[in-house]
Design an enzyme around this catalytic site. Structure first.
Site, PDB file in Angstrom:
ATOM      1  N   SER A  23       6.057 -14.767  -5.928  1.00 12.93           N
ATOM      2  CA  SER A  23       4.981 -13.774  -5.954  1.00 12.93           C
ATOM      3  C   SER A  23       4.134 -13.971  -7.205  1.00 12.93           C
ATOM      4  CB  SER A  23       5.557 -12.365  -5.954  1.00 12.93           C
ATOM      5  OG  SER A  23       6.168 -12.072  -4.727  1.00 12.93           O
ATOM      6  N   HIS A  74       1.994  -6.174  -7.105  1.00  8.06           N
ATOM      7  CA  HIS A  74       3.359  -5.656  -7.025  1.00  8.06           C
ATOM      8  C   HIS A  74       4.240  -6.205  -8.145  1.00  8.06           C
ATOM      9  CE1 HIS A  74       4.066  -9.343  -4.462  1.00  8.06           C
ATOM     10  NE2 HIS A  74       5.261  -9.284  -5.021  1.00  8.06           N
ATOM     11  N   ASP A 116      -3.670  -8.238  -3.583  1.00  5.25           N
ATOM     12  CA  ASP A 116      -2.425  -8.143  -4.348  1.00  5.25           C
ATOM     13  C   ASP A 116      -2.568  -8.871  -5.688  1.00  5.25           C
ATOM     14  OD1 ASP A 116       0.153  -7.712  -5.123  1.00  5.25           O
ATOM     15  OD2 ASP A 116       1.057  -8.367  -3.246  1.00  5.25           O
TER      16      ASP A 116
END
Length: 713
Positions: free
Chosen positions: A646, A86, A223
């Site tokens: 992240s 992402h 991810d």
């Protein structure tokens, strides 16, 4: 002052039981307390303290800020970089077309020559950090208002950057406030702008679970996206993109581990967490709940419904808006979860009781110089409540947060754009928007803007309604879509590559888009006048409250709130219990196959048949976990993270890469303002899952070889 505070808790932290703080805290590394390092050692960390920051080969030199909003980990001596899928989503989207849809189908470069340049992407290494609190105090920063502080910080940054560039022209310095402005640190960075896409899984895997599973556990999302940093072939230093550039030779890199982990294994996360507010007063938390989160939820729900409908109807539109929708929905769901936690835990009331203790101590302590005035703070927040709610509605409707091209351009126009043309001929000077028609869809934007205009009017006081609403009523009969279409079809702001005169002409005065932009700036000025009038007083009282807390609790450790600078957090692998439910601490390949079997009823669980086949394997070879005896997909730690983390590497006791942090859990979405160590967990993708997919789906054995990963038992 900052050094005094730190030295006090460095001295006394050793008195605190290690289990109490093993999982909470976002620590700066240049001044990491010895006692904290001692707790890390007690928790299993096996490396010397110098390996964290102090030498040129420290772990910090393997971690980067990715594009200023995520984190990445360097994993090879050829500049290979891991971050979350992402985080790389926008770079992947920019390379995607209907004919070559890398978001939908994934991408795997089979050579260096096939790696794709990512214009606009960059990474920054933190090269050093130091405390400059005494210098800033001597320059009188405490006597200045917010504008004066900004000017002073900019001035000192310029001076320090010039000194850094005298040593190395690729360095720059940023100064950030810590402990609510009670301390200041200067950080030296080196930025690399030639970043290329190497590997990306199909969206079905990189975002597996979608909004259904977002912020939830258990998870199975792979991810990850893989990039490479390129440098000037002659100097080996940062350079803009050139086909002649070569892969970076980093100072050091993280070695990936296929050994895995057990319940209780040491885990450390390094990254660039964005923003926490744990020193914030109860009044500030109430404002976040009522004036930020609540209106954000409401507006984003309106625009996401329009976006989703158009995206489902067209592959071309989906490609354009996938990234925008993901960004919008991520914090839409986060704000819902945060408000739920604020209410269920009773955070506001807990803070109020705690503030009374601080106030009582500050009023009687011999060191009390600037005692916080809680009654004043309450009045100040109450005075700006209406304006703050209006500001959130305004920002979500009329700025880049809206993800609407008309709103974005109107906002950019009134904020001031780059000027082109001869300096000595003002009549020939102009501004110009880039031709980005491949990034938006007219029909979606028109419908969304019409819905947003109607929504804004119904949720804000009339005094904060831009003047163009009168035109909607009088010239368009109250038809919002008719108004937006007329703007779209006639304004110079949306005309491809139009040159917008710097000087206002009669024709521009009749332009409804220009009128809209000028109307918006007037309304925003009215809202900000109220906010700005109160901001410095609120900031001052919040600073006093923070300082009183630090002084009252001199026998306890206090890390500063996150502010997009590098931090380290340490803890253990492990799950949690809530309501009698044991979360477990890892997921396996079978769990994603089970979800894939539900794709007919849950759209977010769809994946290509080849993915089901790969993850239904009986033998996962060297990637098999010694505890589960199968392939682990994701795992939990109690590391303290937030947005910006992240893509952060999850590092084991020997300094090796276990995986990447990518999410928090639903039960602790209030962690940005209140950390609950019993519930807060960091959700991570296992590096063995990443490697397995790279090898068996992406045929990227060359990359595994580059990382030194043994693929045979």
């Amino acid at each position: 002052m900052g050094k005094t505070i730190l030295s006090l808790y460095i001295l006394l932290l050793s008195l605190v039981p290690s289990a109490t703080f093993a999982d909470e805290g976002m620590w700066t590394l240049f001044n990491l307390p010895d006692a904290v390092y001692g707790q890390m050692r007690a928790g299993g960390f096996a490396m010397p303290k110098s390996s964290l920051y102090e030498d040129s080969l420290s772990l910090t030199q393997s971690v980067v800020s990715f594009c200023g909003y995520c984190t990445g980990a360097v994993v090879s001596n050829n500049g290979l970089l891991f971050t979350n899928h992402h985080c790389g989503f926008e770079a992947i989207r920019r390379h995607s077309t209907v004919e070559h849809d890398y978001m939908l189908n994934g991408f795997s470069a089979d050579s260096l020559e096939a790696e794709l340049p990512c214009e606009g992407s960059f990474v920054s290494f933190m090269r050093s950090q130091r405390d400059v609190t005494l210098m800033m105090d001597s320059l009188g920063i405490d006597t200045l208002d917010s504008y004066g502080r900004t000017l002073l910080i900019d001035s000192v940054e310029t001076t320090l950057t010039a000194a850094a560039k005298a040593q190395d022209s690729t360095l720059y310095v940023e100064i950030d406030a810590y402990y609510e402005g009670n301390a200041y640190y200067a950080t030296t960075y080196q930025r690399y702008e030639d970043v290329r896409l190497v590997f990306a899984l199909p969206k079905s895997m990189g975002k597996f679970g979608g909004e259904t599973d977002n912020w939830m556990w258990p998870r199975q999302t792979c991810d990850v996206s893989v990039f490479r940093i390129y440098v000037d072939a002659r100097t080996g230093g940062p350079a803009r993109y050139s086909p002649d550039n070569v892969p970076m030779r980093p100072r050091t890199w993280l070695h990936v581990s296929t050994e895995g982990y057990e319940d209780g294994s040491f885990a450390m996360v390094m990254g660039f967490p964005g923003s926490t507010k744990r020193y914030l007063s109860s009044y500030g938390i109430q404002e976040i709940r009522d004036c930020v989160n609540e209106p954000m939820q409401q507006v984003r729900g309106v625009k996401q419904a329009v976006m989703k409908r158009h995206m489902n109807a067209s592959e071309e539109v989906r490609i354009k808006y996938d990234s925008k929708y993901a960004q919008s929905s991520n914090y839409w769901k986060n704000s819902i979860g945060m408000n739920k936690c604020i209410d269920s835990i009773g955070i506001v009331r807990q803070k109020q009781l705690y503030e009374q203790r601080i106030k009582a101590w500050a009023d009687t302590a011999s060191t009390a110089v600037n005692s916080p005035d809680l009654a004043l703070l309450a009045r100040l927040y109450d005075k700006r409540k209406e304006a703050m709610r209006a500001f959130t509605f305004f920002a979500e409707t009329f700025t880049r947060r809206s993800n609407n091209e008309l709103a974005v351009r109107a906002s950019k126009y009134y904020n001031g754009m780059p000027v082109y043309g001869p300096e000595n001929k003002p009549k020939k000077q102009y501004s110009q928007f880039e031709d980005n028609r491949n990034a938006w869809d007219k029909e979606l934007d028109i419908e969304a803007m019409a819905a947003l205009l109607r929504n804004y009017r119904s949720h804000t006081p009339e005094k904060y309604h831009p003047s163009f609403y009168k035109r909607i009523d009088e010239d368009c009969g109250g038809d919002y879509e008719a108004y937006v279409r007329r703007v779209w079809d006639n304004t110079i702001l949306l005309r491809p590559e139009a040159k917008i005169p710097l000087r206002m002409t009669r024709r521009m005065k009749r332009d409804w888009g220009i009128e809209m932009s000028l109307s918006l700036v007037e309304t925003l000025s009215d809202i900000k006048m109220v906010l700005d009038e109160l901001a410095d007083s609120i900031t001052r009282q919040e600073r006093y409250l923070c300082l009183a807390k630090l002084r009252m609790e001199q026998d306890m450790p206090h890390y500063s709130d996150a502010n997009l600078t590098m931090r380290m957090t340490y803890g253990q692998v492990g799950g949690y219990r809530i309501g009698g439910y044991d979360s477990g601490y890892y997921t396996t390949a079978q769990s994603i196959v089970d979800k894939m079997d539900r794709a007919a009823t849950v759209e977010d669980y769809f994946a290509e048949p080849v993915m089901r086949e790969l993850l239904s394997a009986k033998d996962f070879g060297v990637f098999t976990d010694s505890v589960s005896r199968t392939l682990n997909l994701c795992f939990l730690t109690n590391n303290d993270i937030t947005g910006g983390n992240s893509g952060s590497p999850v590092i084991d006791a020997k300094g090796r890469l276990l995986g990447l942090a990518f999410d928090g859990n639903w039960d602790s979405l209030s962690a940005d303002i209140f950390f609950d160590s019993t519930l807060a967990r960091c959700i991570c993708v296992d590096v063995r899952y990443i490697l397995y997919m790279m090898r068996h789906w992406g045929n990227a054995s060359r990359l595994l070889q580059e990382m030194g990963v043994e693929t045979e038992r």
